[in-house]
Design a protein around this motif. Structure first.
Motif, mmCIF file in Angstrom:
data_model
loop_
_atom_site.group_PDB
_atom_site.id
_atom_site.type_symbol
_atom_site.label_atom_id
_atom_site.label_comp_id
_atom_site.label_asym_id
_atom_site.label_seq_id
_atom_site.Cartn_x
_atom_site.Cartn_y
_atom_site.Cartn_z
ATOM 1 N N MET A 1 -4.099 -5.649 6.230
ATOM 2 C CA MET A 1 -5.348 -4.915 6.493
ATOM 3 C C MET A 1 -4.993 -3.480 6.842
ATOM 4 O O MET A 1 -4.032 -3.203 7.528
ATOM 5 C CB MET A 1 -6.100 -5.563 7.666
ATOM 6 C CG MET A 1 -7.443 -4.923 7.919
ATOM 7 S SD MET A 1 -8.350 -5.724 9.270
ATOM 8 C CE MET A 1 -7.271 -5.327 10.623
ATOM 9 N N SER A 2 -5.817 -2.547 6.329
ATOM 10 C CA SER A 2 -5.585 -1.118 6.593
ATOM 11 C C SER A 2 -6.850 -0.516 7.200
ATOM 12 O O SER A 2 -7.969 -0.941 6.878
ATOM 13 C CB SER A 2 -5.231 -0.401 5.281
ATOM 14 O OG SER A 2 -5.062 0.961 5.501
ATOM 15 N N SER A 3 -6.703 0.508 8.092
ATOM 16 C CA SER A 3 -7.884 1.142 8.716
ATOM 17 C C SER A 3 -7.580 2.586 9.070
ATOM 18 O O SER A 3 -6.433 3.020 9.103
ATOM 19 C CB SER A 3 -8.278 0.377 9.973
ATOM 20 O OG SER A 3 -7.259 0.472 10.956
ATOM 21 N N ASP A 4 -8.691 3.335 9.336
ATOM 22 C CA ASP A 4 -8.605 4.697 9.903
ATOM 23 C C ASP A 4 -9.769 4.832 10.868
ATOM 24 O O ASP A 4 -10.525 3.872 11.054
ATOM 25 C CB ASP A 4 -8.587 5.745 8.790
ATOM 26 C CG ASP A 4 -9.950 5.942 8.134
ATOM 27 O OD1 ASP A 4 -10.935 5.319 8.577
ATOM 28 O OD2 ASP A 4 -10.064 6.741 7.181
ATOM 29 N N PRO A 5 -9.972 6.013 11.523
ATOM 30 C CA PRO A 5 -11.036 6.094 12.534
ATOM 31 C C PRO A 5 -12.419 5.764 11.993
ATOM 32 O O PRO A 5 -13.301 5.347 12.760
ATOM 33 C CB PRO A 5 -10.956 7.541 13.003
ATOM 34 C CG PRO A 5 -9.542 7.947 12.747
ATOM 35 C CD PRO A 5 -9.139 7.228 11.494
ATOM 36 N N ALA B 1 -4.717 1.450 1.543
ATOM 37 C CA ALA B 1 -4.699 2.902 1.775
ATOM 38 C C ALA B 1 -5.372 3.634 0.624
ATOM 39 O O ALA B 1 -6.114 4.600 0.800
ATOM 40 C CB ALA B 1 -3.261 3.374 1.961
ATOM 41 N N GLU B 2 -5.079 3.143 -0.604
ATOM 42 C CA GLU B 2 -5.716 3.767 -1.764
ATOM 43 C C GLU B 2 -7.218 3.525 -1.742
ATOM 44 O O GLU B 2 -8.022 4.409 -2.124
ATOM 45 C CB GLU B 2 -5.095 3.202 -3.043
ATOM 46 C CG GLU B 2 -3.645 3.620 -3.264
ATOM 47 C CD GLU B 2 -3.019 2.953 -4.455
ATOM 48 O OE1 GLU B 2 -2.127 3.562 -5.060
ATOM 49 O OE2 GLU B 2 -3.451 1.828 -4.817
ATOM 50 N N ALA B 3 -7.619 2.334 -1.273
ATOM 51 C CA ALA B 3 -9.052 2.033 -1.181
ATOM 52 C C ALA B 3 -9.742 3.002 -0.226
ATOM 53 O O ALA B 3 -10.806 3.566 -0.520
ATOM 54 C CB ALA B 3 -9.252 0.594 -0.735
ATOM 55 N N LEU B 4 -9.171 3.176 0.959
ATOM 56 C CA LEU B 4 -9.780 4.113 1.934
ATOM 57 C C LEU B 4 -9.813 5.546 1.386
ATOM 58 O O LEU B 4 -10.802 6.288 1.558
ATOM 59 C CB LEU B 4 -8.995 4.071 3.240
ATOM 60 C CG LEU B 4 -9.178 2.807 4.085
ATOM 61 C CD1 LEU B 4 -8.234 2.828 5.293
ATOM 62 C CD2 LEU B 4 -10.629 2.655 4.540
#
Length: 408
Positions: A1-5, A35-38
């Protein structure tokens, strides 16, 4: 799973954006890493940021209509609300809210500005109407007409008011122009009639002037030309195309007459000057007869001179009193000589003079005797009184004796 603010991608590839109300699914990503998705969905967010920025710039820097601006804002708001993007969507919403406030502020400014412009336009149009109504009564046809045309151009450049107010003012403005146009038309119609009447009058004056141009009755004809000139002036001006022709014909007829009169007067003046020279010679000859020494010869000579005098024509008017006075002086001298001769040779006059002288001599002798008697009697007062009477009678006697001597 990947995330940012502002978002995350779960294990299934579902992409979420974080909002104040919680997470919201915005899409899924199966082709690559989280990461590419975000990154992909963040680029969509940046696209919204760019669109909002462009709209903000248009609102702030161009004359974008409020209705059009609000429509664009609502379109972008829908895009933000339904956005499949990752980022601070709430911040974009706030920017759109601020942009709405700015548009509302601009709209209010425009409303105030339009109201001000409308009031200024109303004032300007009322001033135009007032001036037009004043000009409607003017008789300065050219300048007033030009000014009214300028007012129309000014009116066209002003903003329209509300329909009722604009129509009312335009009606007054148009009516003033109509009143002026009707008055001007009536004026020039009347002027045309006056000029036509002047033309007919001047045609008659020209005809009479031409009929008099060959006259040699100098005095009455010249007086009539002066009367015609006064009538010409009183007739007013004809139409421009006729006035010059009429004047040239009228003046031409006068020139013919006065030119001929000038030639005749010049010839007459020359002749009268020659007559003056002859009469000066005759009066000089007559003046040599005075003082009269031989009445008979002088009378005959004067009669010859006078016959030649009467045969001479007119002399210049300014010389006539002087030359005639000299001739009359000689004539009076001859008349006085004739009267003296008549008194000297008339028998009745001599007889009356002799009788008077005799009576005076007798009276003088009688008074002398009375004076001697009074003195002898010692009556001095009576003697003095008689002496005074004697002196008077003696003076009369002396005068009578002198007259007798002149009668020869």
């Amino acid at each position: 799973m990947s995330s940012d603010p502002w978002g995350r991608v779960d294990e299934t590839g579902t992409v979420y954006v974080r909002t104040a109300d919680g997470e919201k699914e915005v899409g899924s990503w199966q082709a690559g890493s989280p990461a590419e998705a975000l990154a992909y969905y963040e680029r969509k967010y940046e696209g919204l940021v760019v669109e909002i920025g462009l709209l903000e710039r248009r609102v702030r820097t161009t004359d974008l209509a409020p209705k059009e601006a609000l429509a664009a804002i609502e379109h972008l708001r829908t895009s933000v609300t339904e956005a499949h993007a990752v980022g601070d969507l709430e911040a974009l919403g706030k920017r759109l809210d601020e942009l709405v406030a700015l548009v509302d502020s601009r709209r209010e400014e425009r409303r105030v500005q339009r109201a001000k412009q409308a009031e200024e336009a109303r004032t300007a149009k009322e001033q135009l109407v007032a001036e037009a109504e004043q000009l409607a009564e003017s008789e300065q046809w050219r300048s007033a007409g030009e000014r009214l045309r300028a007012l129309v151009d000014t009116w066209k450049g002003l903003p329209r008011l509300d329909r009722k107010a604009d129509d009312e003012l335009w009606h007054r403005f148009s009516h003033a122009r109509s009143v002026f146009s009707k008055r001007r038309k009536a004026h020039f119609s009347s002027l045309d009639a006056q000029r036509e009447e002047a033309r007919r009058t001047k045609e008659k004056l020209v005809a009479e002037a031409q009929s008099l141009s060959q006259s040699t009755d100098w005095g009455p004809t010249a007086a009539r030309y002066r009367e015609l000139m006064e009538q010409w002036k009183a007739a007013g001006r004809a139409q421009r195309e006729s006035e010059d022709d009429l004047w040239n014909r009228f003046r031409g007829a006068q020139d013919v007459f006065f030119g001929a009169r000038s030639e005749a007067f010049a010839e007459r003046d020359s002749e009268q000057q020659e007559n003056l020279t002859v009469k000066e010679e005759l009066v000089a000859e007559a003046e040599k007869l005075v003082p009269v020494t031989d009445l008979k010869a002088a009378r005959a000579a004067f009669r010859s001179i006078n016959e030649r005098w009467e045969a001479v024509g007119h002399v210049p008017r300014d010389a006539r009193p002087r030359i005639e006075a000299r001739m009359h002086t000689v004539e009076r001298a001859l008349q006085e000589s004739e009267e003296n001769e008549w008194r000297r040779t008339n028998p009745e006059v001599r007889a009356r003079a002799a009788g008077l002288t005799g009576q005076l001599q007798a009276a003088v002798e009688k008074l002398r005797g009375q004076i001697d008697a009074a003195r002898a009697a010692g009556n001095t007062s009576k003697a003095d009184k008689l002496q005074s009477e004697l002196d008077g009678r003696q003076a009369l006697l002396d005068a009578a004796l002198k007259g007798m001597g002149e009668l020869g």
